[in-house]
Write a protein that holds these residues in place. Structure first.
Motif, PDB file in Angstrom:
ATOM      1  N   GLY A  74      -8.027  -3.189  -4.090  1.00 36.91           N
ATOM      2  CA  GLY A  74      -9.045  -3.977  -3.402  1.00 36.91           C
ATOM      3  C   GLY A  74     -10.297  -3.168  -3.122  1.00 36.91           C
ATOM      4  O   GLY A  74     -11.418  -3.686  -3.212  1.00 36.91           O
ATOM      5  N   MET A  75     -10.114  -1.892  -2.791  1.00 32.21           N
ATOM      6  CA  MET A  75     -11.264  -1.037  -2.506  1.00 32.21           C
ATOM      7  C   MET A  75     -12.110  -0.785  -3.749  1.00 32.21           C
ATOM      8  O   MET A  75     -13.318  -0.556  -3.653  1.00 32.21           O
ATOM      9  CB  MET A  75     -10.797   0.297  -1.915  1.00 32.21           C
ATOM     10  N   LEU A  76     -11.494  -0.818  -4.919  1.00 29.92           N
ATOM     11  CA  LEU A  76     -12.260  -0.676  -6.160  1.00 29.92           C
ATOM     12  C   LEU A  76     -13.261  -1.816  -6.317  1.00 29.92           C
ATOM     13  O   LEU A  76     -14.315  -1.656  -6.923  1.00 29.92           O
ATOM     14  CB  LEU A  76     -11.321  -0.632  -7.361  1.00 29.92           C
ATOM     15  N   ALA A  77     -12.910  -2.969  -5.752  1.00 33.55           N
ATOM     16  CA  ALA A  77     -13.808  -4.116  -5.818  1.00 33.55           C
ATOM     17  C   ALA A  77     -14.733  -4.186  -4.609  1.00 33.55           C
ATOM     18  O   ALA A  77     -15.916  -4.495  -4.738  1.00 33.55           O
ATOM     19  CB  ALA A  77     -12.995  -5.408  -5.911  1.00 33.55           C
ATOM     20  N   ALA A  78     -14.195  -3.887  -3.442  1.00 30.97           N
ATOM     21  CA  ALA A  78     -14.964  -4.059  -2.211  1.00 30.97           C
ATOM     22  C   ALA A  78     -15.883  -2.888  -1.910  1.00 30.97           C
ATOM     23  O   ALA A  78     -17.019  -3.061  -1.458  1.00 30.97           O
ATOM     24  CB  ALA A  78     -14.003  -4.277  -1.035  1.00 30.97           C
TER      25      ALA A  78
ATOM     26  N   VAL B 261     -12.367  -6.060   3.228  1.00 36.22           N
ATOM     27  CA  VAL B 261     -11.433  -4.959   3.014  1.00 36.22           C
ATOM     28  C   VAL B 261     -10.040  -5.366   3.483  1.00 36.22           C
ATOM     29  O   VAL B 261      -9.035  -5.086   2.817  1.00 36.22           O
ATOM     30  CB  VAL B 261     -11.909  -3.692   3.756  1.00 36.22           C
ATOM     31  N   PHE B 262      -9.965  -6.078   4.613  1.00 38.38           N
ATOM     32  CA  PHE B 262      -8.675  -6.554   5.122  1.00 38.38           C
ATOM     33  C   PHE B 262      -8.054  -7.551   4.151  1.00 38.38           C
ATOM     34  O   PHE B 262      -6.881  -7.431   3.771  1.00 38.38           O
ATOM     35  CB  PHE B 262      -8.866  -7.203   6.489  1.00 38.38           C
ATOM     36  N   ALA B 263      -8.845  -8.531   3.720  1.00 33.99           N
ATOM     37  CA  ALA B 263      -8.319  -9.588   2.842  1.00 33.99           C
ATOM     38  C   ALA B 263      -7.921  -9.052   1.484  1.00 33.99           C
ATOM     39  O   ALA B 263      -6.940  -9.514   0.887  1.00 33.99           O
ATOM     40  CB  ALA B 263      -9.358 -10.691   2.693  1.00 33.99           C
ATOM     41  N   SER B 264      -8.677  -8.075   0.965  1.00 34.92           N
ATOM     42  CA  SER B 264      -8.404  -7.570  -0.384  1.00 34.92           C
ATOM     43  C   SER B 264      -7.047  -6.899  -0.484  1.00 34.92           C
ATOM     44  O   SER B 264      -6.450  -6.847  -1.564  1.00 34.92           O
ATOM     45  CB  SER B 264      -9.501  -6.581  -0.808  1.00 34.92           C
ATOM     46  N   ALA B 265      -6.544  -6.382   0.643  1.00 34.71           N
ATOM     47  CA  ALA B 265      -5.229  -5.733   0.627  1.00 34.71           C
ATOM     48  C   ALA B 265      -4.104  -6.683   1.017  1.00 34.71           C
ATOM     49  O   ALA B 265      -2.963  -6.505   0.596  1.00 34.71           O
ATOM     50  CB  ALA B 265      -5.229  -4.525   1.560  1.00 34.71           C
ATOM     51  N   SER B 266      -4.428  -7.692   1.805  1.00 32.14           N
ATOM     52  CA  SER B 266      -3.372  -8.530   2.393  1.00 32.14           C
ATOM     53  C   SER B 266      -2.652  -9.411   1.378  1.00 32.14           C
ATOM     54  O   SER B 266      -1.414  -9.474   1.361  1.00 32.14           O
ATOM     55  CB  SER B 266      -3.965  -9.404   3.498  1.00 32.14           C
TER      56      SER B 266
END
Length: 465
Positions: free
Chosen positions: A175-179, A272-277
């Protein structure tokens, strides 16, 4: 004169004794059921709902029909909808007649930015979709594919793999790669951010009391730490520039209207929260169902082995994500079936902005509406034998409105394709290289992690390649 607090101690001790007694008593299932049955309806129904929301709603729908008003859950008045047509109507009109129905306490935890503002939402969403769909998704493919491979390889040396924690670690990095593109994904700085997200995730269902000693208070501190780190990155990019195509640059590059730094920080916190959840909630369930249904696992393995062989023959660098995805129809059916039975968002809350008539029902202004997708997906009216795990049911497209696990309309989850790609790539590297079983107590006890949750597995290298 200072006010002493010595009078508090007897009450604290008494409270701890009562809580300990309740904990011990509730270990007995029979006693637990009797206690719940004897509680006032407002309390008893709430406990039953929190334990098994889908089952509770299905039983209630069977008694009352598609629409009904609940005044017993948490003491709040709300309308729960179980009709696919009505749910689609609500979600498609999210900007006109309905707004998001998340509580102030939830927003305070996850993000209070203006992403949902109807006048701004389409601009933000267009920029985000440019990163996680189409060409943007293809640019992420080699990065996430490499990350998935390294993640699975790292499990080989673990006595027991904590699938919940490992899935969150993988989903966070992807997710961090995108966010928020950062090449130092294994740094202590990134791990600190991830730990803050874990605290936020676990606080979503905590009692929202902002006072020392309560988990909600701890989570708000974690959110402030996360926002502080985002603010540092924002200031750094404003000073030195950064051309990476990610969510943060999308928010910084908006020209249609003015976006404050505070809004950027809040929206990034939520992203960031949503991308991992989503991905971290899905992967452990997929691994579990593959383990529990060997014939399904064998079918997935055959399909993924074929893809691996074709990639070797054609050189993996020439393989696009979309070509790879088109060659794994059955694995996608498996993931859809897992999402049907174990939905990421069982209920989607909406707030009614004005009186809305739908057929013979009126959604009252100011009330809260819950779109119960989990009940639709577990209803025999839409999916025969709904509790049976049967990926083949997705060989044909489900009836319209009966399978909307990522929502629909203007607020449909923009990261749906990213979640699917992350999950499919990790499963690809897992099944083509390893076999696994559920770990026993002896392996779990020896595992040096914060706690083993989800579906703990023990890996063994495949030797039939």
């Amino acid at each position: 004169m200072a006010l002493g607090i010595s009078w508090l101690w007897p009450w604290l001790v008494a409270t701890l004794v009562i809580l300990a007694t309740i904990h011990i008593v509730l270990q007995s299932q029979k006693i637990k059921e009797k206690i719940i049955a004897s509680l006032p309806v407002v309390v008893g129904d709430t406990i039953l709902f929190l334990r098994e929301p889908s089952d509770f709603l299905l039983r209630t729908f069977a008694r009352r029909g598609d629409y009904f008003t609940i005044t017993t859950l948490t003491g709040a008045k709300m309308t729960v909808v179980n009709s696919p047509e009505a749910i689609k109507f609500i979600l498609l009109n999210s900007h006109k007649s309905f707004s998001d129905g998340y509580t102030k306490e939830f927003k305070r935890l996850i993000g209070e930015g203006k992403f949902q503002d109807p006048d701004r939402h389409s601009v933000y969403k267009k920029g985000i979709l440019g990163i996680v769909t189409g060409e943007g998704l293809q640019r992420l493919f080699p990065l996430i594919n490499s990350l998935a491979q390294k993640t699975v390889e790292s499990w080989e040396n673990q006595l027991a793999v904590n699938t919940s924690d490992e899935a969150h670690k993988f989903a966070f990095k992807g997710g961090m790669l995108a966010a928020w593109r950062n090449e130092e994904m294994d740094s202590m700085d990134m791990e600190e951010i991830r730990n803050n997200l874990i605290i936020l995730r676990e606080a979503v269902t905590a009692i929202p009391i902002n006072f020392p000693g309560f988990y909600y208070h701890k989570a708000l501190k974690a959110k402030r730490a996360l926002e502080s780190r985002i603010q540092k990155e924002l200031f750094k990019r404003r000073k030195f520039g950064h051309e990476t195509n990610d969510f943060l640059n999308v928010f910084m590059s908006v020209k249609e209207f003015e976006v404050s730094d505070r809004d950027i920080i809040c929206m990034m916190s939520a992203m960031v929260f949503a991308s991992a959840s989503s991905t971290s909630g899905l992967i452990p369930w997929v691994i579990k169902y593959l383990h529990d249904f060997p014939e399904v696992l064998q079918h997935v393995q055959d399909e993924q082995d074929s893809i691996k062989q074709r990639m070797a023959e054609e050189k993996s660098t020439s393989f696009s994500w979309f070509k790879m995805k088109s060659n794994m129809p059955y694995t996608q059916q498996v993931i859809n079936e897992v999402l049907r039975i174990e939905p990421l968002s069982p209920l989607i809350p909406r707030k009614v902005k004005e009186n809305v008539e739908y057929k013979d029902f009126v959604f009252r202004k100011g009330s809260t509406v819950w779109a119960a997708m989990s009940s639709v997906q577990l209803s025999p009216d839409h999916f025969p034998n709904p509790r049976k795990f049967d990926p083949s049911r997705f060989e044909v497209t489900p009836k319209p409105g009966t399978f909307m696990v990522f929502g629909t309309g203007p607020h449909m989850c923009p990261g749906a394709e990213l979640t699917k790609m992350q999950t499919l790539l990790l499963i690809h590297h897992l099944v083509t290289n390893y076999r696994w079983k559920r770990c026993g107590p002896e392996e779990i006890v020896s595992t040096p992690v914060r706690r083993v949750t989800g579906f703990p597995i023990c890996l063994a290298k495949r030797h039939d390649q």
